[in-house]
Design a protein around this motif. Structure first.
Motif, PDB file in Angstrom:
ATOM      1  N   GLY A 217     -14.926 -15.897  -2.279  1.00  0.00           N
ATOM      2  CA  GLY A 217     -13.781 -15.058  -1.958  1.00  0.00           C
ATOM      3  C   GLY A 217     -12.531 -15.829  -1.626  1.00  0.00           C
ATOM      4  N   GLU A 218     -12.648 -17.153  -1.484  1.00  0.00           N
ATOM      5  CA  GLU A 218     -11.486 -17.975  -1.144  1.00  0.00           C
ATOM      6  C   GLU A 218     -11.107 -18.946  -2.264  1.00  0.00           C
ATOM      7  OE1 GLU A 218     -12.122 -19.008   3.390  1.00  0.00           O
ATOM      8  OE2 GLU A 218     -13.894 -18.146   2.441  1.00  0.00           O
ATOM      9  N   LEU A 219     -11.801 -18.843  -3.400  1.00  0.00           N
ATOM     10  CA  LEU A 219     -11.420 -19.645  -4.563  1.00  0.00           C
ATOM     11  C   LEU A 219     -10.296 -18.941  -5.322  1.00  0.00           C
ATOM     12  CD1 LEU A 219     -14.916 -20.731  -5.969  1.00  0.00           C
ATOM     13  CD2 LEU A 219     -13.351 -22.066  -4.565  1.00  0.00           C
ATOM     14  N   LYS A 220      -9.367 -19.732  -5.821  1.00  0.00           N
ATOM     15  CA  LYS A 220      -8.237 -19.165  -6.548  1.00  0.00           C
ATOM     16  C   LYS A 220      -8.697 -18.436  -7.815  1.00  0.00           C
ATOM     17  CE  LYS A 220      -5.036 -22.778  -4.969  1.00  0.00           C
ATOM     18  NZ  LYS A 220      -4.224 -23.953  -5.373  1.00  0.00           N
ATOM     19  N   ASN A 221      -9.669 -19.014  -8.503  1.00  0.00           N
ATOM     20  CA  ASN A 221     -10.158 -18.429  -9.744  1.00  0.00           C
ATOM     21  C   ASN A 221     -11.676 -18.551  -9.781  1.00  0.00           C
ATOM     22  OD1 ASN A 221     -10.577 -17.481 -12.325  1.00  0.00           O
ATOM     23  ND2 ASN A 221      -9.022 -18.768 -13.281  1.00  0.00           N
ATOM     24  N   PRO A 222     -12.392 -17.723  -8.985  1.00  0.00           N
ATOM     25  CA  PRO A 222     -13.845 -17.895  -8.851  1.00  0.00           C
ATOM     26  C   PRO A 222     -14.624 -17.726 -10.143  1.00  0.00           C
ATOM     27  CG  PRO A 222     -13.131 -15.804  -7.904  1.00  0.00           C
ATOM     28  CD  PRO A 222     -11.886 -16.593  -8.200  1.00  0.00           C
ATOM     29  N   LYS A 223     -14.178 -16.844 -11.041  1.00  0.00           N
ATOM     30  CA  LYS A 223     -14.937 -16.598 -12.262  1.00  0.00           C
ATOM     31  C   LYS A 223     -14.981 -17.823 -13.170  1.00  0.00           C
ATOM     32  CE  LYS A 223     -14.540 -11.582 -12.438  1.00  0.00           C
ATOM     33  NZ  LYS A 223     -14.222 -10.402 -13.275  1.00  0.00           N
ATOM     34  N   LYS A 224     -13.958 -18.658 -13.112  1.00  0.00           N
ATOM     35  CA  LYS A 224     -13.956 -19.884 -13.900  1.00  0.00           C
ATOM     36  C   LYS A 224     -14.402 -21.083 -13.085  1.00  0.00           C
ATOM     37  CE  LYS A 224     -10.414 -18.693 -17.335  1.00  0.00           C
ATOM     38  NZ  LYS A 224      -9.120 -19.090 -17.936  1.00  0.00           N
ATOM     39  N   ASP A 225     -13.949 -21.158 -11.819  1.00  0.00           N
ATOM     40  CA  ASP A 225     -14.169 -22.365 -11.019  1.00  0.00           C
ATOM     41  C   ASP A 225     -15.579 -22.458 -10.441  1.00  0.00           C
ATOM     42  OD1 ASP A 225     -11.625 -23.050 -11.587  1.00  0.00           O
ATOM     43  OD2 ASP A 225     -10.771 -22.573  -9.631  1.00  0.00           O
ATOM     44  N   LEU A 226     -16.228 -21.313 -10.160  1.00  0.00           N
ATOM     45  CA  LEU A 226     -17.584 -21.367  -9.591  1.00  0.00           C
ATOM     46  C   LEU A 226     -18.576 -22.040 -10.544  1.00  0.00           C
ATOM     47  CD1 LEU A 226     -18.487 -18.178  -7.511  1.00  0.00           C
ATOM     48  CD2 LEU A 226     -18.726 -20.564  -6.866  1.00  0.00           C
ATOM     49  N   PRO A 227     -18.730 -21.558 -11.769  1.00  0.00           N
ATOM     50  CA  PRO A 227     -19.686 -22.233 -12.657  1.00  0.00           C
ATOM     51  C   PRO A 227     -19.306 -23.674 -12.951  1.00  0.00           C
ATOM     52  CG  PRO A 227     -18.394 -20.603 -13.872  1.00  0.00           C
ATOM     53  CD  PRO A 227     -18.121 -20.381 -12.426  1.00  0.00           C
ATOM     54  N   LYS A 228     -18.003 -23.939 -13.108  1.00  0.00           N
ATOM     55  CA  LYS A 228     -17.564 -25.307 -13.381  1.00  0.00           C
ATOM     56  C   LYS A 228     -17.903 -26.234 -12.223  1.00  0.00           C
ATOM     57  CE  LYS A 228     -13.686 -24.317 -16.515  1.00  0.00           C
ATOM     58  NZ  LYS A 228     -12.204 -24.380 -16.668  1.00  0.00           N
ATOM     59  N   SER A 229     -17.652 -25.780 -10.998  1.00  0.00           N
ATOM     60  CA  SER A 229     -17.895 -26.634  -9.826  1.00  0.00           C
ATOM     61  C   SER A 229     -19.379 -26.922  -9.655  1.00  0.00           C
ATOM     62  CB  SER A 229     -17.337 -25.977  -8.559  1.00  0.00           C
ATOM     63  OG  SER A 229     -18.021 -24.772  -8.259  1.00  0.00           O
ATOM     64  N   ILE A 230     -20.227 -25.920  -9.856  1.00  0.00           N
ATOM     65  CA  ILE A 230     -21.673 -26.104  -9.709  1.00  0.00           C
ATOM     66  C   ILE A 230     -22.201 -27.055 -10.775  1.00  0.00           C
ATOM     67  CG2 ILE A 230     -23.923 -24.953  -9.891  1.00  0.00           C
ATOM     68  CD1 ILE A 230     -22.606 -22.461  -8.655  1.00  0.00           C
ATOM     69  N   ILE A 231     -21.825 -26.824 -12.025  1.00  0.00           N
ATOM     70  CA  ILE A 231     -22.356 -27.624 -13.140  1.00  0.00           C
ATOM     71  C   ILE A 231     -21.823 -29.056 -13.096  1.00  0.00           C
ATOM     72  CG2 ILE A 231     -22.437 -27.840 -15.645  1.00  0.00           C
ATOM     73  CD1 ILE A 231     -22.190 -24.700 -15.666  1.00  0.00           C
TER      74      ILE A 231
END
Length: 437
Positions: A217-231
Motif C-alpha cells: 500500500g506504500e509502493l508507488k507502483n505496486p502492480k509493477k514493482d512488487l513482482p520485480k522487487s521479489i524476483i
C-alpha cells in the motif's frame, strides 16, 4: 492528531522495494550458515548446490506470491492474501500469531544479536546489552515513524553497506584464495539425505523476502514493482550466497569451514589479518541493522492492517495513521513495547521457535492460494502471471511442506505449543466478531 482517511503515503520506489527484499533476507545467515550447510551436504560441491537449490525453491514461491501480490496490492501482505483467498478466520489466526509473537519476537531477536555484535568493539554487561537492544528498537522505530521514505532510505543505505564486505570477500577470495581442488571434488560419502538437511538450512537463510508485500500500500507502483522487487531481489541473493560460499572454499579448506562457528570472520583473518575480523564484525553489525530495520518497517504493517479491519483489541487506536507523519505510529508503539518485553525476558528465541511451524503452514497456504486465485477470482486481471504454471507453484509448495515436515520431526514439542498459541486466537476472534456485530 491522526490522518482521518486512514491511508498510508505511496512513496517507496522499485529500488527501495528491492533493498527491502535483500535487506531482510541477507541478515546473519550468510555469515554463520556455511559451516552447517557444508557439514550436512557432505562435500563442497553439494554444499554449493544446496544454496542454489534452496534459492530456486524460494524463487518458485516468490514468482507465485508475486502474482497474488499484483492481484491484491494492499498493505498487509500474506495477511491480506489469506483473507481474500481463504476467509477472515484464517487471516486472523495468521495475523494473531504475527502480531503477538512473531513480529515483536523477531525484531527483539535481531536487536539482541545486534547489541551482542557491538561487544566486538565495546565491552557491555548483559544488562547493558539489553538496554542497547531496546535503544536500537526505539531508534529504528522513530526513524520509520518520521517517514516511511526515511525508513526506506535507511534500508537502501544498510543494504549497500552490508554488501560491501561480502563483495570484498568474494573478490579477494577468487583473486587470492589458495585452497584448491575443493569446489568440485565430491567425496564418495556424500548422501542425498545430507543434501536434504543442507537445503533445509539454506531455506531458513532465504527467509524474510515475503514481507515486502506488507508494504504494498506504500509502493508507488505496486502492480509493477512488487513482482520485480521479489524476483530481482531473490535472484541477486542467490548469486551472492553462491559466490560467497565458493569464495570461502577458495580461502579455507572445507574442513576448517565446517569446524568454524564464524567462517566468514575466520576467512577475513586469512585475507586481512587480525583486523579482518573487526572489519567483518562491522559488516555483520550493519547487516543485522538492515535486517532489523526491514523487519520493523514491514512487521508493524500486520497489526496496522488487522486493526484497520477491526480484528484486534484497541483497533481504533492501532489502526490510526498519524496525521503529522502519515505513518502507523500506534502500531510501532505496540511492536516496540512487546519487543522490549521479549528483550528483557530473554524468552524471544523460544517464542519465535514455537510459532515457526505454524507460520510455515500459513506460508504454504499463501503459495497454494494461486490455484484459488486462478479459479475463483478469474475476474481479477493481472499484469503479471507466474511462469510455467502450475509447475513453479508446485515447487514452492513442495519446498514449504518439506520445512513443515522437517520441523515437525525435529521439534515436535515446538509444533504442539505453536499450535496452542495459534488456537488461543480463536476466543479473541469470536469476541471481536461479536463485539463488532
Amino acid at each position: 492528531m491522526e490522518n482521518t482517511n486512514g491511508k498510508l503515503k505511496r512513496e517507496l520506489g522499485l529500488f527501495s522495494a528491492i533493498t527491502i527484499v535483500i535487506g531482510m533476507v541477507i541478515g546473519s545467515g550468510i555469515f554463520f550458515k556455511p559451516a552447517i550447510v557444508f557439514k550436512n551436504a557432505g562435500s563442497p560441491f553439494m554444499g554449493i548446490m544446496a544454496w542454489v537449490i534452496g534459492g530456486l525453491i524460494t524463487v518458485a514461491s516468490g514468482l507465485t506470491i508475486a502474482e497474488i501480490a499484483v492481484a491484491i496490492p494492499k498493505t498487509g501482505g500474506v495477511f491480506v492474501y489469506l483473507k481474500e483467498l481463504y476467509g477472515e478466520k484464517w487471516a486472523f489466526l495468521f495475523g494473531w500469531v504475527q502480531t503477538v509473537v512473531y513480529v515483536p519476537g523477531s525484531v527483539a531477536a535481531q536487536a539482541i544479536v545486534l547489541s551482542t555484535q557491538i561487544t566486538s568493539f565495546v565491552d557491555l554487561t548483559p544488562v547493558q546489552q539489553k538496554l542497547v537492544a531496546i535503544f536500537f528498537l526505539i531508534f529504528i522505530a522513530v526513524m520509520n515513524v518520521i517517514s516511511t521514505k526515511l525508513g526506506g532510505k535507511i534500508q537502501v543505505a544498510a543494504t549497500i553497506a552490508k554488501l560491501l564486505p561480502i563483495i570484498i570477500i568474494i573478490t579477494l577470495g577468487f583473486a587470492r584464495g589458495t585452497a584448491k581442488g575443493l569446489v568440485f571434488n565430491i567425496p564418495g560419502g556424500a548422501a542425498s539425505a545430507g543434501l536434504g538437511a543442507a537445503i533445509l538450512g539454506t531455506l531458513w537463510a532465504y527467509d524474510g523476502w515475503v514481507s515486502v508485500g506488507n508494504m504494498a500500500g506504500e509502493l508507488k507502483n505496486p502492480k509493477k514493482d512488487l513482482p520485480k522487487s521479489i524476483i530481482l531481489g531473490l535472484f541477486l541473493v542467490i548469486v551472492v550466497y553462491a559466490l560467497v560460499n565458493v569464495a570461502l572454499i577458495k580461502i579455507m579448506p572445507v574442513e576448517a569451514i565446517i569446524a568454524s562457528s564464524k567462517p566468514a570472520s575466520d576467512a577475513s583473518v586469512v585475507l586481512f589479518g587480525s583486523l579482518g575480523a573487526k572489519f567483518i564484525s562491522a559488516g555483520i553489525a550493519i547487516s543485522i541493522f538492515g535486517a532489523l530495520n526491514g523487519y520493523m518497517m514491514t512487521g508493524v504493517r500486520i497489526p496496522f492492517a488487522m486493526a484497520q479491519e477491526r480484528q484486534l483489541p484497541f483497533s481504533n487506536f492501532l489502526g490510526k495513521v498519524n496525521k503529522k507523519f502519515e505513518t502507523p505510529l500506534n502500531s510501532f508503539i505496540l511492536v516496540v513495547i512487546l519487543a522490549s518485553v521479549y528483550v528483557l525476558s530473554g524468552s524471544f528465541n523460544t517464542l519465535t521457535d514455537l510459532v515457526m511451524f505454524i507460520l510455515w503452514i500459513f506460508f504454504t497456504m499463501a503459495v497454494a492460494g494461486i490455484f484459488i486465485l486462478r479459479t475463483k477470482f478469474k475476474h481479477i486481471k493481472t499484469s503479471y502471471h507466474v511462469p510455467l504454471y502450475p509447475i513453479v507453484p508446485i515447487i514452492g509448495i513442495v519446498g514449504s511442506i518439506y520445512i513443515i515436515v522437517s520441523t515437525l520431526i525435529a521439534n515436535m514439542s515446538y509444533a504442539i505449543f505453536g499450535t496452542i498459541i495459534t488456537l488461543l486466537g480463536f476466543p479473541v476472534y469470536y469476541y471481536l466478531k461479536k463485539k463488532n456485530n
